[in-house]
Design an enzyme around this catalytic site. Sequence first.
Site, short mmCIF file in Angstrom:
data_model
loop_
_atom_site.label_atom_id
_atom_site.label_comp_id
_atom_site.label_asym_id
_atom_site.label_seq_id
_atom_site.Cartn_x
_atom_site.Cartn_y
_atom_site.Cartn_z
N LEU A 87 60.03 32.79 24.48
CA LEU A 87 58.81 32.00 24.34
C LEU A 87 57.61 33.03 24.16
O LEU A 87 56.86 33.13 23.52
CB LEU A 87 58.73 31.10 25.55
N HIS A 88 57.70 33.96 25.24
CA HIS A 88 56.93 35.15 25.18
C HIS A 88 56.79 35.87 23.63
O HIS A 88 55.78 36.23 23.36
CB HIS A 88 57.34 36.25 26.33
N GLU A 89 58.11 36.15 23.30
CA GLU A 89 57.95 36.75 21.85
C GLU A 89 57.53 35.95 20.88
O GLU A 89 56.81 36.33 20.04
CB GLU A 89 59.43 37.30 21.69
#
Length: 647
Positions: free
Chosen positions: A583-585
């Site tokens: 999700l961060h990426e």
Amino acid sequence: MAPSAAAATGGTARPTVSRVSTGSGSGSDDEVVASTTVTTTILSSADAAQRELGEYTAKAGGEKTTTTTVTHVGTKGLSHEVGKGGLVTLRPSQSSRAKRSGRKIRALVSFVPRESAFDRFHPHSSTDPFRGFYVLFWIALFILMLNTSYTSWASTGQVISMTFATLFSRDAWVLLLSDATLCASTFICVPFALVLKRGWVSYWPTLIWAQHAWQAALLFSVIRWTQYRDWPWVQSGFLTLHTLSMMMKIHSYMAVNGAMADNYHRMRRLEVQLEERVAEISDDKDAKLGAGQLVSDSAWAAAVRKALEAEQGEAVEHSKDWSRRDVQRGSNQLRHRTNTAHRRAAVLTDKEKPAATTEASAAGKEAKAGHHDGETTVRDPHPLASHPDSVVAQLARSIEELREELLSAGPNEKGEHVSWPQNVTYANFFDYLCCPTLVYELTYPRVKNIRPSYLLEKALAGVGTFCVIYVITEHWIMPHQPGPDTPIIQTFLQLAVPMMVNYLLIFFVMFECALAFAGEATRFADREFYLDWWNSRSMDEFSRKWNKPVHSFLLRHVYAHSITAGASKKVAMLYTFLLSSLLHELVMAIVSGKIRGYLFALQMAQIPLIAISQIPWVKRNPTVGNMSFWVGLFIGFPMLNIGYILF
């Protein structure tokens, strides 16, 4: 599925439960995994019934036998128990899907009234020995902003440039409309819960896949929309982050209500089986009444009387001396059934209806409220939990356990515990959307009043801090963005300090201003949105402390669910880190327009770093661990910026 049983007493044999669930539109009692058919052969002799199931082989020309075939749907295995009088009880093994919806997972995340660490109303704020440094920090930032603004005015004639402002002002009305549409689309969760409430479709394994498909379609639509509008990174990043937050909210809402719906309808089926069993073992020939009410009130009262006698350990004389008050308490107050008054009123005479309805109504109110003793709530057990018939007792205890799972963890503002499905309303969902939490509960602790001065304080603090962030970004970060010919070390040294300061200020705006403002506006009492993450000695400690709303969501709906599904703690932790990293990426890919995997790699690198932090020498020297943590943050922010811009 509820217990099914067969018994052999004396020279006769008969099944002890006449109703066997074979599944319906609302799902079987345990979630469907596989089907197991068990053929139980019961001899007419009492001693033969004591043998273990499956070990009997009929002798040629031997005793007359009675064969009963019981089909259990939704279980991988069965267990059996031989009780008194030849009572044989068959129990399907509970699947992991059924176990995961219990109160243990919900109890992992609790909500209690508390303040955040930097809030001036925190009980330890006035005695904090470092409170003077906080004041110095803000004064220094204010002077830095004035100095930067004066320098800009002296050189360009402008106090502040509007270059950075164009990144979030362009197409702003379309962005606001898009965000409002996103929030409005989440209200589909309420019809979803209403479908579960009516029992038209079971949550597992049907609607859970529809839920995941809808969430994936929602995220895909937002990503495509940001690409179509060609928004700057500030706008596309904001909408993506808000979408992920809404997805976590709706996932928690659907998961909690879905699990409760399955338990609710399972409880209703067990209640039907319990009434059938009570009617079956009753001495009253007219005990069975039909679909409206499966057992007569006299048969139910007699069963309650037997349970009370067994619980007290002594026989109670069935005579005129029997206390009418105790009979009413046993047959009405402790009879926790849905719509009891309506079921009883359907079979009573006009003369009996008012008294019976009044008794049932009073019993319902007392059962709902419970007996409050400080923070502990003690509720009466099911009236038939101590019944001498083991099948009745087991069904009653199962109903009581499910009834407890359907109750809220804490009381509401009126001091009452909310029971599912009382919470399935649009007003409840809207309140949940506004509350600063990503984990759904039926009730939350609330403060009594909204303080307008507190709202004004947080609003001004948020606006003022954002102005400082704007000035730092405009004058200390954007002019030093790396180019193809810029030395990387030079860019790193120029960006390390301002990016770290911006990180601290963004943290303050989000968790101490925005979330606290939302908490006060909704009277949400649990304001502990973060812990002392600045004292972290490892990255796993940092991930637990710096963003508690997200950590609580991952703990309950990813880590705990992975364990209950059969994964080990290490594998569950790997799943949690993997989802968080992806999700961060995803956010970085949308913001930068590139898929490089730098942030994903840094996130997953936390796993070996966690192992290093567990080395005894590192654990004995917390300062070393804390220093490593801060060095990692100082290096990580500017290097990610350089990586996504240049490579």
